[in-house]
Design an enzyme around this catalytic site. Structure first.
Site, PDB file in Angstrom:
ATOM      1  N   SER A  91     -26.174 -14.555   6.765  1.00 30.44           N
ATOM      2  CA  SER A  91     -25.869 -15.553   7.749  1.00 30.44           C
ATOM      3  C   SER A  91     -26.030 -14.804   9.019  1.00 30.44           C
ATOM      4  O   SER A  91     -26.482 -13.440   9.188  1.00 30.44           O
ATOM      5  CB  SER A  91     -24.354 -15.761   7.920  1.00 30.44           C
ATOM      6  OG  SER A  91     -24.205 -16.379   6.594  1.00 30.44           O
TER       7      SER A  91
HETATM    8  N1  SAH Z   1     -22.423 -13.280   2.681  1.00 34.01           N
HETATM    9  C1  SAH Z   1     -23.929 -12.933   2.451  1.00 34.01           C
HETATM   10  C2  SAH Z   1     -24.824 -14.155   2.961  1.00 34.01           C
HETATM   11  C3  SAH Z   1     -24.688 -15.019   1.617  1.00 34.01           C
HETATM   12  S1  SAH Z   1     -25.667 -16.286   1.225  1.00 34.01           S
HETATM   13  C4  SAH Z   1     -24.500 -11.973   3.220  1.00 34.01           C
HETATM   14  O1  SAH Z   1     -23.569 -11.452   4.031  1.00 34.01           O
HETATM   15  O2  SAH Z   1     -25.591 -11.501   2.937  1.00 34.01           O
HETATM   16  C5  SAH Z   1     -24.779 -17.047   0.205  1.00 34.01           C
HETATM   17  C6  SAH Z   1     -25.033 -16.575  -1.249  1.00 34.01           C
HETATM   18  O3  SAH Z   1     -24.184 -17.225  -2.107  1.00 34.01           O
HETATM   19  C7  SAH Z   1     -26.181 -16.406  -1.834  1.00 34.01           C
HETATM   20  O4  SAH Z   1     -26.638 -14.851  -2.018  1.00 34.01           O
HETATM   21  C8  SAH Z   1     -26.145 -17.147  -3.224  1.00 34.01           C
HETATM   22  O5  SAH Z   1     -26.947 -16.641  -4.238  1.00 34.01           O
HETATM   23  C9  SAH Z   1     -24.595 -17.059  -3.396  1.00 34.01           C
HETATM   24  N2  SAH Z   1     -24.114 -18.124  -4.248  1.00 34.01           N
HETATM   25  C10 SAH Z   1     -24.448 -19.281  -4.177  1.00 34.01           C
HETATM   26  N3  SAH Z   1     -23.790 -19.872  -5.276  1.00 34.01           N
HETATM   27  C11 SAH Z   1     -22.644 -19.006  -5.706  1.00 34.01           C
HETATM   28  C12 SAH Z   1     -21.724 -19.103  -6.589  1.00 34.01           C
HETATM   29  N4  SAH Z   1     -21.463 -20.193  -7.258  1.00 34.01           N
HETATM   30  N5  SAH Z   1     -21.170 -17.959  -6.986  1.00 34.01           N
HETATM   31  C13 SAH Z   1     -21.422 -16.639  -6.312  1.00 34.01           C
HETATM   32  N6  SAH Z   1     -22.369 -16.732  -5.210  1.00 34.01           N
HETATM   33  C14 SAH Z   1     -23.282 -17.834  -5.006  1.00 34.01           C
END
Ligand code: SAH
Length: 417
Positions: A91
């Site tokens: 993000s």
């Molecule tokens: N917080 C992260 C950005 C996240 S992007 C950072 O600082 O880089 C969102 C992330 O959520 C992605 O990596 C995606 O694979 C994960 N995601 C999506 N669905 C999910 C789920 N059900 N459980 C855990 N992670 C999930």
């Protein structure tokens, strides 16, 4: 009417700026990006309203470049989301700072994060709370983030691979929960695993339109507080299976292009609005417009909206808008010029194409402008960005419309005839 095609702005252009930064980085500094990051924090995090000094300090000091793929490092000190592989994104620093601030992190807190991604958000929390538990569903990302966090010494962060829908019952209850992917509703196990009085920050909604919520748990129930429109990758796994509304990728839908819907000067449906205000357009037809104003060269004045654009279905789009400019000038870096752009992304969320209308320089009255946009077959997502791109002055925009001119099926059937 100005139909000049834009030079490739966005990523490509930012490059020019960053070569300069990189050159400066040879000066044997321990953190070559510290200065660029401090500037970004000042103009895009503090100026955008984040106040918590501990949070601001975390964003200023944590080496975001360590959490992005090498090819993206030079963009790491800009306030933008970036692809991290497997179709996922880190993000923007502002949104990380904003969400972290909403959690009101305390040194004694135990925090659960859903969506480890790059590990950056977990690292930001690490210094602000006692313990961080972070779950990632994509194994490759989860493993890589764990390695990064370990290498950089964030010892109070524990990670695991799994569906965050289930939370992490072994370590519950949590003082705070932060979800960095977007479900339609709050998964029930997360409600249960949040302490009474705890805070939960989560972007809820549809594929391209979500609202960031802060929930507080009172008497076992979540009390909602909608914060702002936002755009996150969808939450996969059980949350996706339970989704009621599914996106229609054949029809890119741009909402509120006439800015008729607005609250406190902020347009409904548009997010990451910086130095932008909705007000009466003053046109003979009446109605509202969005005005972006900036007086600091290089600082963001922008609004954007994501739309589904599937290049397997759509061959050509048309973007059009009414625009007015007042003393609009280019930004400090080559090619940073006020414009309305459509950025197309592939399934890895990498920008593969940038087209649009503009550049808008100088002063001119309300004019309608349009541009055809060829959609590469690899496109899966589009973002419509109205932006001064670091330029100064003022632009106003209204009646922004995105139309499908040609689908691939039409082309196929025509050539078959
Ligand atoms: N917080 C992260 C950005 C996240 S992007 C950072 O600082 O880089 C969102 C992330 O959520 C992605 O990596 C995606 O694979 C994960 N995601 C999506 N669905 C999910 C789920 N059900 N459980 C855990 N992670 C999930």
């Amino acid at each position: 009417m100005n139909r000049t095609p834009l030079p490739p702005i966005g990523y490509a252009l930012l490059c020019t700026a960053l070569f300069a930064l990189e050159a400066a980085s040879d000066a044997q500094q321990p953190d070559p990006w510290a200065e660029a990051r401090a500037r970004m924090v000042k103009y895009e995090v503090v100026a955008a309203g984040v106040k918590d000094a501990r949070v601001i300090d975390a964003i200023r000091t944590i080496p975001r470049h360590e959490f992005v793929p090498r090819a993206m490092q030079s963009y790491s000190c800009f306030d933008m989301g970036l692809p991290i592989g497997k179709g996922q994104t880190i993000s923007s620093p502002f949104i990380v700072a904003y969400m972290t601030e909403q959690l009101e992190p305390q040194p004694t807190d135990k925090v659960l994060e859903i969506g480890t991604g790059s590990g950056y958000q977990a690292a930001v929390l690490s210094g602000l709370v006692a313990e961080v538990y972070s779950i990632e569903i994509v194994e490759f990302l989860g493993r890589r983030a764990a390695k990064t966090l370990d290498r950089l010494g964030y010892e109070n962060v524990k990670t695991k691979i799994g569906d965050g829908y289930q939370g992490w019952p072994e370590h519950a209850p949590f003082d705070k929960i932060i979800v960095t992917c977007s479900p339609e509703d709050v998964p029930e196990p997360l409600v249960q695993q949040l302490k009474e009085g705890g805070r939960l920050v989560v972007p809820l909604g549809q594929r391209y339109q979500q609202t960031l919520y802060l929930f507080r748990k009172v008497d076992g129930k979540l009390q909602p507080d909608p914060l702002r429109p936002t755009f996150f990758v969808p939450m996969m796994g059980q949350a996706e299976e339970e989704r009621d509304v599914l996106p229609d990728a054949d029809q890119p839908v741009l909402l509120n292009g006439n800015f008729e819907r607005a609250e406190q000067g902020l347009p409904f449906g548009w997010y990451y609005v910086r130095q932008g205000q909705v007000g009466p357009s003053g046109r003979a037809e009446g109605g509202n417009c969005l005005t972006l104003r900036n007086s600091t060269p290089g600082r963001a004045a922008t609004a954007l909206q994501a739309v589904g654009v599937d290049g397997r279905e759509i061959e050509e789009l048309e973007i059009s808008a009414w625009v007015r400019a007042l003393d609009a000038k280019s930004g400090p870096y080559q090619g940073q010029r006020p414009a309305l752009t459509v950025v197309l992304f592939n399934s890895d969320r990498e920008a593969i194409d940038i087209q649009g209308i503009g550049p808008w320089l100088g002063t001119f009255p309300w004019t309608q402008q349009r541009q055809r946009i060829k959609v590469p077959a690899a496109a899966r997502l589009g973002s419509v960005d109205i932006s001064l791109w670091g330029g100064t002055g003022e632009i106003s925009v209204t009646e922004v419309e995105l139309k499908v001119l040609q689908t691939r099926r039409q082309v196929g059937s025509r050539s078959a005839r």
